[in-house]
Design a protein around this motif. Structure first.
Motif, mmCIF file in Angstrom:
data_model
loop_
_atom_site.group_PDB
_atom_site.id
_atom_site.type_symbol
_atom_site.label_atom_id
_atom_site.label_comp_id
_atom_site.label_asym_id
_atom_site.label_seq_id
_atom_site.Cartn_x
_atom_site.Cartn_y
_atom_site.Cartn_z
ATOM 1 N N LEU A 10 12.193 0.686 20.586
ATOM 2 C CA LEU A 10 12.117 -0.283 21.685
ATOM 3 C C LEU A 10 11.483 -1.604 21.274
ATOM 4 O O LEU A 10 11.780 -2.638 21.874
ATOM 5 C CB LEU A 10 11.318 0.315 22.854
ATOM 6 C CG LEU A 10 11.902 1.589 23.473
ATOM 7 C CD1 LEU A 10 11.006 2.087 24.607
ATOM 8 C CD2 LEU A 10 13.315 1.344 23.987
ATOM 9 N N SER A 11 10.618 -1.596 20.286
ATOM 10 C CA SER A 11 9.916 -2.821 19.904
ATOM 11 C C SER A 11 10.637 -3.513 18.751
ATOM 12 O O SER A 11 11.533 -2.951 18.124
ATOM 13 C CB SER A 11 8.479 -2.489 19.499
ATOM 14 O OG SER A 11 8.471 -1.585 18.395
ATOM 15 N N SER A 14 10.366 -2.375 14.685
ATOM 16 C CA SER A 14 10.241 -1.008 15.184
ATOM 17 C C SER A 14 10.123 -0.044 14.011
ATOM 18 O O SER A 14 10.891 -0.113 13.063
ATOM 19 C CB SER A 14 11.477 -0.664 16.025
ATOM 20 O OG SER A 14 11.615 0.716 16.197
ATOM 21 N N GLU A 39 21.780 -0.182 18.242
ATOM 22 C CA GLU A 39 20.432 -0.325 18.789
ATOM 23 C C GLU A 39 20.496 -0.027 20.289
ATOM 24 O O GLU A 39 21.075 -0.790 21.062
ATOM 25 C CB GLU A 39 19.904 -1.738 18.552
ATOM 26 C CG GLU A 39 19.457 -2.010 17.135
ATOM 27 C CD GLU A 39 18.067 -1.433 16.844
ATOM 28 O OE1 GLU A 39 17.526 -0.695 17.692
ATOM 29 O OE2 GLU A 39 17.538 -1.736 15.762
ATOM 30 N N ARG A 41 18.264 -0.088 22.606
ATOM 31 C CA ARG A 41 17.545 -0.968 23.540
ATOM 32 C C ARG A 41 18.459 -2.088 24.051
ATOM 33 O O ARG A 41 18.287 -2.570 25.161
ATOM 34 C CB ARG A 41 16.301 -1.555 22.886
ATOM 35 C CG ARG A 41 16.572 -2.545 21.776
ATOM 36 C CD ARG A 41 15.286 -3.268 21.360
ATOM 37 N NE ARG A 41 15.566 -4.170 20.263
ATOM 38 C CZ ARG A 41 15.459 -3.827 18.981
ATOM 39 N NH1 ARG A 41 15.073 -2.610 18.662
ATOM 40 N NH2 ARG A 41 15.737 -4.697 18.027
ATOM 41 N N ASP A 42 19.460 -2.474 23.231
ATOM 42 C CA ASP A 42 20.401 -3.512 23.658
ATOM 43 C C ASP A 42 21.421 -2.976 24.663
ATOM 44 O O ASP A 42 22.139 -3.759 25.294
ATOM 45 C CB ASP A 42 21.139 -4.085 22.446
ATOM 46 C CG ASP A 42 20.197 -4.747 21.446
ATOM 47 O OD1 ASP A 42 19.120 -5.215 21.875
ATOM 48 O OD2 ASP A 42 20.529 -4.776 20.251
ATOM 49 N N ALA A 44 20.565 -0.556 27.085
ATOM 50 C CA ALA A 44 19.850 0.190 28.122
ATOM 51 C C ALA A 44 20.454 -0.035 29.506
ATOM 52 O O ALA A 44 20.652 0.926 30.277
ATOM 53 C CB ALA A 44 18.372 -0.194 28.112
ATOM 54 N N SER A 85 13.080 10.136 23.430
ATOM 55 C CA SER A 85 12.965 9.163 24.513
ATOM 56 C C SER A 85 14.085 9.362 25.528
ATOM 57 O O SER A 85 15.162 9.882 25.215
ATOM 58 C CB SER A 85 13.018 7.738 23.956
ATOM 59 O OG SER A 85 14.331 7.409 23.526
ATOM 60 N N LEU A 87 15.883 7.040 26.839
ATOM 61 C CA LEU A 87 17.010 6.189 26.462
ATOM 62 C C LEU A 87 17.890 6.891 25.447
ATOM 63 O O LEU A 87 19.127 6.848 25.534
ATOM 64 C CB LEU A 87 16.486 4.867 25.903
ATOM 65 C CG LEU A 87 17.531 3.845 25.460
ATOM 66 C CD1 LEU A 87 18.416 3.440 26.620
ATOM 67 C CD2 LEU A 87 16.838 2.618 24.849
#
Length: 227
Positions: A10-11, A14, A39, A41-42, A44, A85, A87
């Motif tokens: 997420l960061s 990472s 990725e 997080r892109d 979500a 996670s 996600l």
């Protein structure tokens, strides 16, 4: 061959992506592969929309197609509450359940403490076994103290060395017939093979009636992948 890397970090930067990159480099040292990184997080927001409306948007649809078309996967998740996670799980929840059947998968995770390392065997391996993927024996966990320490590079190299042969087997020539019967042993008479006391003869006539067949491992993988 095509390798798809799924990172649920997420960061930015990472540690999850860092581990994914290390594993990818180890694979590339053994075999030239085309690599695509997904990725999560892109994706979500699109994953959340897919969960509610049942339709993948553009980027998510492309990522799902890439995973389905890959010769092998590296999947890496951070550990939250002693498991993968949400996600990470949601991405594989929206994937077609047949997409990973017979596909080689290297599982890995990152966390703040070594106490979470069992997430690999208690959460990730059962998930991908349920999806009928072929999970490599060595899973890789990296706690905060593992970076730069002894042991992690060796685990990375061992896992990559297990993934590459599976990918090669599945991306090779078309599969031979799914099963090969055990040939009859030559005997002294034309009526069939000689049976010794206390020893059963394994011949084609035994198949389906307590006999057995031998299926090479590469053929089993090819049959699972539908190639």
């Amino acid at each position: 061959m095509k390798l798809v890397v799924v990172s649920a970090g997420l960061s930015v930067p990472s540690s999850t992506r860092l581990l994914a990159d290390r594993l990818t480099q180890a694979v590339r040292r053994r075999e030239p592969v085309d690599v695509q990184v997904v990725e999560l997080r892109d994706l979500a927001v699109e994953i959340a929309h897919h969960l509610t409306n049942g339709f993948p948007a553009g980027k998510l649809a492309a990522a799902l197609d890439a995973v389905a078309a890959a010769d092998g996967l590296i999947v890496v998740t951070p550990v939250f509450s002693a498991s993968y996670s949400g996600l990470f799980k949601s991405f594989f929840d929206v994937m077609d359940q047949e997409a990973l059947a017979g596909k080689p998968v290297l599982i890995a995770a990152t966390g703040g403490s070594a106490r979470h390392s069992l997430v690999l065997e208690h959460a990730l391996r059962p998930l991908f076994s349920y999806l009928r993927a072929v999970v490599v024996p060595t899973a890789v966990y990296a706690a905060s103290e593992d970076w730069g320490a002894q042991g992690l590079p060796e685990r990375i190299e061992r896992a990559a060395g297990e993934l590459v042969p599976l990918m090669t087997a599945l991306s090779g020539a078309p599969a031979a017939p799914a099963a090969t019967s055990v040939p009859q042993q030559p005997g002294p008479t034309a009526s069939g093979p000689r049976e010794e006391p206390g020893r059963a003869v394994a011949g084609p006539e035994k198949n389906g009636a307590g006999g057995f067949t031998v299926v090479p491992f590469a053929e089993q993988l090819a049959a699972l992948s539908g190639r």
